[in-house]
Write a protein that holds these residues in place. Structure first.
Motif, PDB file in Angstrom:
ATOM      1  N   SER A  13     -29.719 -10.372 -61.136  1.00  0.00           N
ATOM      2  CA  SER A  13     -30.837 -11.002 -61.839  1.00  0.00           C
ATOM      3  C   SER A  13     -31.221 -12.316 -61.168  1.00  0.00           C
ATOM      4  N   GLY A  14     -30.315 -12.825 -60.333  1.00  0.00           N
ATOM      5  CA  GLY A  14     -30.549 -14.107 -59.666  1.00  0.00           C
ATOM      6  C   GLY A  14     -30.249 -15.288 -60.579  1.00  0.00           C
ATOM      7  N   PHE A  15     -29.775 -14.997 -61.786  1.00  0.00           N
ATOM      8  CA  PHE A  15     -29.574 -16.051 -62.779  1.00  0.00           C
ATOM      9  C   PHE A  15     -28.452 -17.004 -62.368  1.00  0.00           C
ATOM     10  N   GLN A  16     -27.344 -16.447 -61.882  1.00  0.00           N
ATOM     11  CA  GLN A  16     -26.220 -17.307 -61.544  1.00  0.00           C
ATOM     12  C   GLN A  16     -25.342 -16.683 -60.453  1.00  0.00           C
ATOM     13  N   HIS A  17     -25.661 -16.982 -59.219  1.00  0.00           N
ATOM     14  CA  HIS A  17     -24.806 -16.530 -58.126  1.00  0.00           C
ATOM     15  C   HIS A  17     -23.535 -17.371 -58.098  1.00  0.00           C
ATOM     16  N   THR A  18     -22.489 -16.865 -57.442  1.00  0.00           N
ATOM     17  CA  THR A  18     -21.293 -17.684 -57.272  1.00  0.00           C
ATOM     18  C   THR A  18     -21.579 -18.709 -56.165  1.00  0.00           C
ATOM     19  N   GLU A  19     -20.730 -19.711 -56.058  1.00  0.00           N
ATOM     20  CA  GLU A  19     -20.964 -20.760 -55.061  1.00  0.00           C
ATOM     21  C   GLU A  19     -20.962 -20.200 -53.633  1.00  0.00           C
ATOM     22  N   HIS A  20     -20.349 -19.017 -53.475  1.00  0.00           N
ATOM     23  CA  HIS A  20     -20.184 -18.477 -52.115  1.00  0.00           C
ATOM     24  C   HIS A  20     -21.507 -18.114 -51.441  1.00  0.00           C
ATOM     25  N   LEU A  21     -22.500 -17.711 -52.225  1.00  0.00           N
ATOM     26  CA  LEU A  21     -23.757 -17.269 -51.601  1.00  0.00           C
ATOM     27  C   LEU A  21     -24.455 -18.425 -50.879  1.00  0.00           C
ATOM     28  N   GLY A  22     -24.445 -19.593 -51.482  1.00  0.00           N
ATOM     29  CA  GLY A  22     -25.092 -20.740 -50.842  1.00  0.00           C
ATOM     30  C   GLY A  22     -24.487 -21.055 -49.481  1.00  0.00           C
ATOM     31  N   HIS A  23     -23.159 -20.993 -49.420  1.00  0.00           N
ATOM     32  CA  HIS A  23     -22.478 -21.267 -48.145  1.00  0.00           C
ATOM     33  C   HIS A  23     -22.821 -20.205 -47.101  1.00  0.00           C
ATOM     34  N   LEU A  24     -22.892 -18.941 -47.576  1.00  0.00           N
ATOM     35  CA  LEU A  24     -23.239 -17.852 -46.656  1.00  0.00           C
ATOM     36  C   LEU A  24     -24.647 -18.057 -46.095  1.00  0.00           C
ATOM     37  N   LEU A  25     -25.589 -18.400 -46.983  1.00  0.00           N
ATOM     38  CA  LEU A  25     -26.981 -18.588 -46.538  1.00  0.00           C
ATOM     39  C   LEU A  25     -27.101 -19.762 -45.563  1.00  0.00           C
TER      40      LEU A  25
ATOM     41  N   ALA B 219     -35.548 -12.488 -45.783  1.00  0.00           N
ATOM     42  CA  ALA B 219     -34.124 -12.672 -45.475  1.00  0.00           C
ATOM     43  C   ALA B 219     -33.810 -14.125 -45.159  1.00  0.00           C
ATOM     44  N   MET B 220     -34.660 -14.783 -44.405  1.00  0.00           N
ATOM     45  CA  MET B 220     -34.306 -16.079 -43.832  1.00  0.00           C
ATOM     46  C   MET B 220     -34.901 -17.279 -44.552  1.00  0.00           C
ATOM     47  N   LEU B 221     -35.916 -17.065 -45.369  1.00  0.00           N
ATOM     48  CA  LEU B 221     -36.611 -18.224 -45.948  1.00  0.00           C
ATOM     49  C   LEU B 221     -36.566 -18.293 -47.470  1.00  0.00           C
ATOM     50  N   ARG B 222     -35.768 -17.445 -48.097  1.00  0.00           N
ATOM     51  CA  ARG B 222     -35.597 -17.593 -49.544  1.00  0.00           C
ATOM     52  C   ARG B 222     -34.326 -18.395 -49.803  1.00  0.00           C
ATOM     53  N   ASP B 223     -34.283 -19.063 -50.946  1.00  0.00           N
ATOM     54  CA  ASP B 223     -33.084 -19.813 -51.309  1.00  0.00           C
ATOM     55  C   ASP B 223     -32.255 -18.993 -52.312  1.00  0.00           C
ATOM     56  N   VAL B 224     -31.061 -19.498 -52.593  1.00  0.00           N
ATOM     57  CA  VAL B 224     -30.075 -18.757 -53.397  1.00  0.00           C
ATOM     58  C   VAL B 224     -30.663 -18.077 -54.633  1.00  0.00           C
ATOM     59  N   TRP B 225     -31.436 -18.855 -55.424  1.00  0.00           N
ATOM     60  CA  TRP B 225     -31.908 -18.321 -56.709  1.00  0.00           C
ATOM     61  C   TRP B 225     -32.881 -17.164 -56.570  1.00  0.00           C
ATOM     62  N   ASP B 226     -33.424 -16.954 -55.367  1.00  0.00           N
ATOM     63  CA  ASP B 226     -34.335 -15.830 -55.171  1.00  0.00           C
ATOM     64  C   ASP B 226     -33.623 -14.569 -54.681  1.00  0.00           C
ATOM     65  N   PHE B 227     -32.341 -14.673 -54.401  1.00  0.00           N
ATOM     66  CA  PHE B 227     -31.606 -13.484 -53.955  1.00  0.00           C
ATOM     67  C   PHE B 227     -31.218 -12.619 -55.145  1.00  0.00           C
ATOM     68  N   ARG B 228     -31.300 -11.311 -54.950  1.00  0.00           N
ATOM     69  CA  ARG B 228     -31.067 -10.357 -56.031  1.00  0.00           C
ATOM     70  C   ARG B 228     -29.848  -9.465 -55.750  1.00  0.00           C
ATOM     71  N   SER B 229     -28.963  -9.947 -54.897  1.00  0.00           N
ATOM     72  CA  SER B 229     -27.764  -9.178 -54.549  1.00  0.00           C
ATOM     73  C   SER B 229     -26.730  -9.296 -55.664  1.00  0.00           C
ATOM     74  N   ALA B 230     -25.927  -8.251 -55.824  1.00  0.00           N
ATOM     75  CA  ALA B 230     -24.859  -8.265 -56.814  1.00  0.00           C
ATOM     76  C   ALA B 230     -23.778  -9.250 -56.370  1.00  0.00           C
ATOM     77  N   LEU B 231     -23.032  -9.765 -57.341  1.00  0.00           N
ATOM     78  CA  LEU B 231     -22.018 -10.782 -57.026  1.00  0.00           C
ATOM     79  C   LEU B 231     -20.933 -10.257 -56.091  1.00  0.00           C
ATOM     80  N   ILE B 232     -20.640  -8.960 -56.159  1.00  0.00           N
ATOM     81  CA  ILE B 232     -19.523  -8.425 -55.362  1.00  0.00           C
ATOM     82  C   ILE B 232     -19.740  -8.637 -53.865  1.00  0.00           C
ATOM     83  N   VAL B 233     -20.994  -8.514 -53.398  1.00  0.00           N
ATOM     84  CA  VAL B 233     -21.214  -8.557 -51.946  1.00  0.00           C
ATOM     85  C   VAL B 233     -21.078  -9.957 -51.354  1.00  0.00           C
ATOM     86  N   GLU B 234     -21.266 -10.989 -52.194  1.00  0.00           N
ATOM     87  CA  GLU B 234     -21.166 -12.353 -51.648  1.00  0.00           C
ATOM     88  C   GLU B 234     -19.738 -12.884 -51.677  1.00  0.00           C
TER      89      GLU B 234
END
Ligand SMILES: [Zn+2]
Lengths: 152, 253
Positions: free
Chosen positions: B226-238, B73-88
């Motif tokens: 897939s982790g291929f392309q998250h929206t910019e919002h996930l980085g800010h959340l992390l 949860a705390m030590l992975r970066d954006v590209w390793d997250f596998r959440s769907a775009l809707i939740v971010e």
């Protein structure tokens, strides 16, 4: 010599639930089994809600209570299945909840009556309350809001 | 993060969805329009974070590299997250938050119901626990969407805008990729294509009662699970969620 299991259950029944201390963790139905493994006591505990912050405190309270009774080695085993249900609440626990002002759970999905004035005219405010296990209801006679221990 | 094991990826998808949405919903704590809503959102966030503990805990075990749920949860970066775009997606207004929640909850409940029949007993156990909590989530988000849709002119306009905004994020949840296909073939997870039919029937019923119109488009943003392309919002959340572990590695209490 290890204390016998029935004795241990009695001791566990004296460990209060950290969030609703009027009932014990045995009343709550979260202690799922107690066995001796050599001189280590293994207590199987199931969480009420998966995010319930009281879970780790409960484990700590059990260990402390057992140390107080001379049991040095206690192992807490988290048991997910079968998932906890409010059906496991004891009759003693249900009565204590109501005495404490919390309406006990019913399968119909709502409280039988207001725990304060006993009126059956009650209405739901919100399905979510001050802890994961409670909903907010209101009595339309005495007008007091009260907690309802919701069914799960 | 290795993506060689689809089972590990699948568990991360389940846990990352609940983690990221749980964090998003927790952002409302102390800011909701009324006290009851504040309490409800905080409770839902808590359930989701609790479920995260179970999914990511199992993912870490399956991975077998000595990582814990917290590490994931705390030590992975954006590209390793596998959440769907809707939740971010950001909370926006209250209607946007509730619409995102309702669409996710409806998918989530169907997914968990399917997973209770998983041939992996650990997955079935977690699903059986979580399904009871999520039934309360969907009951509430559905009722609220109906209340806002069939409410005042202003609430109707806002929640319709929320539906228009969120709808393109629904498709990703139901579009099977290699991981989903591997999980279906292994008997671990249900068939997303079948699930979508039930989802559409359930969502249509609620939207009809809410007097809302579902956009007539199947366009779907992709790249979250897939982790291929998250929206910019996930980085800010992390940045917000992970800052403590990043600034003070290993901090504990
Ligand atoms: Zn009353």
């Amino acid at each position: 010599m290890n204390p016998d299991i029935a004795q241990v259950w009695e001791w566990l029944d004296q460990v209060p639930d950290p969030e609703i201390p009027v009932i014990s963790i045995v009343d709550l139905g979260i202690v799922r089994g107690v066995v001796w493994d050599g001189d280590t006591l293994e207590v199987a505990v199931t969480p009420t809600y998966s995010g319930c912050p009281a879970t780790s405190i409960i484990s700590f309270d059990i260990e402390t209570a057992m140390i107080d009774r001379g049991i040095k080695n206690t192992r807490i085993k988290t048991q997910l299945a079968p998932p906890w249900t409010t059906d496991w609440l004891s009759d003693k626990g249900r009565a204590k909840l109501e005495e404490h002002g919390i309406a006990p759970p019913r399968t119909t999905g709502g409280p039988e009556r207001c725990p304060l004035c006993k009126s059956e005219n009650v209405t739901r405010i919100s399905q979510f309350g001050s802890t994961p296990c409670k909903a907010q209801w209101r009595c339309t006679d005495c007008l007091e809001p009260f907690d309802y221990f919701k069914c799960i | 993060m290795s993506t060689a094991d689809p089972y590990f990826d699948f568990l991360c998808r389940m846990g990352d969805n609940t983690l990221i949405l749980g964090h998003r919903v927790s952002e409302w704590c102390g800011h909701s329009p009324v006290l009851e809503e504040d309490i409800a959102l905080a409770n839902i966030a808590l359930d989701l974070i609790g479920q995260t503990q179970m999914w990511l805990g199992l993912a870490a075990e399956v991975e077998g590299k000595g990582r814990t749920a917290d590490d994931l949860a705390m030590l992975r970066d954006v590209w390793d997250f596998r959440s769907a775009l809707i939740v971010e997606q950001p909370n926006g207004d209250f209607g946007q938050t509730l619409m995102r929640q309702f669409l996710f909850d409806t998918w989530h409940l169907l997914m968990l119901q399917g997973l209770t029949k998983s041939c992996e007993p650990r997955v079935a156990e977690i699903a059986a626990k979580a399904v009871k909590e999520v039934m309360y989530h969907v009951e509430r988000s559905g009722d609220t969407v109906i209340g806002l849709g069939d409410g005042t002119e202003e609430s109707h306009t806002k929640i319709q805008a929320a539906l228009d905004l969120m709808w393109p994020y629904v498709g990703e949840l139901f579009t099977p990729d290699a991981v989903d296909e591997a999980m279906l073939a292994a008997g671990i997870a249900p068939d997303l294509t079948e699930m979508r039919k039930t989802f559409e029937a359930q969502v249509s019923a609620v939207m009809a009662e809410a007097t809302l119109t579902i956009p007539d488009s199947r366009f779907a943003h992709k790249g979250g699970k897939s982790g291929f392309q998250h929206t910019e919002h996930l980085g800010h959340l992390l940045t917000n969620m992970q800052w403590l572990q990043r600034a003070y590695p290993g901090a504990n209490w």
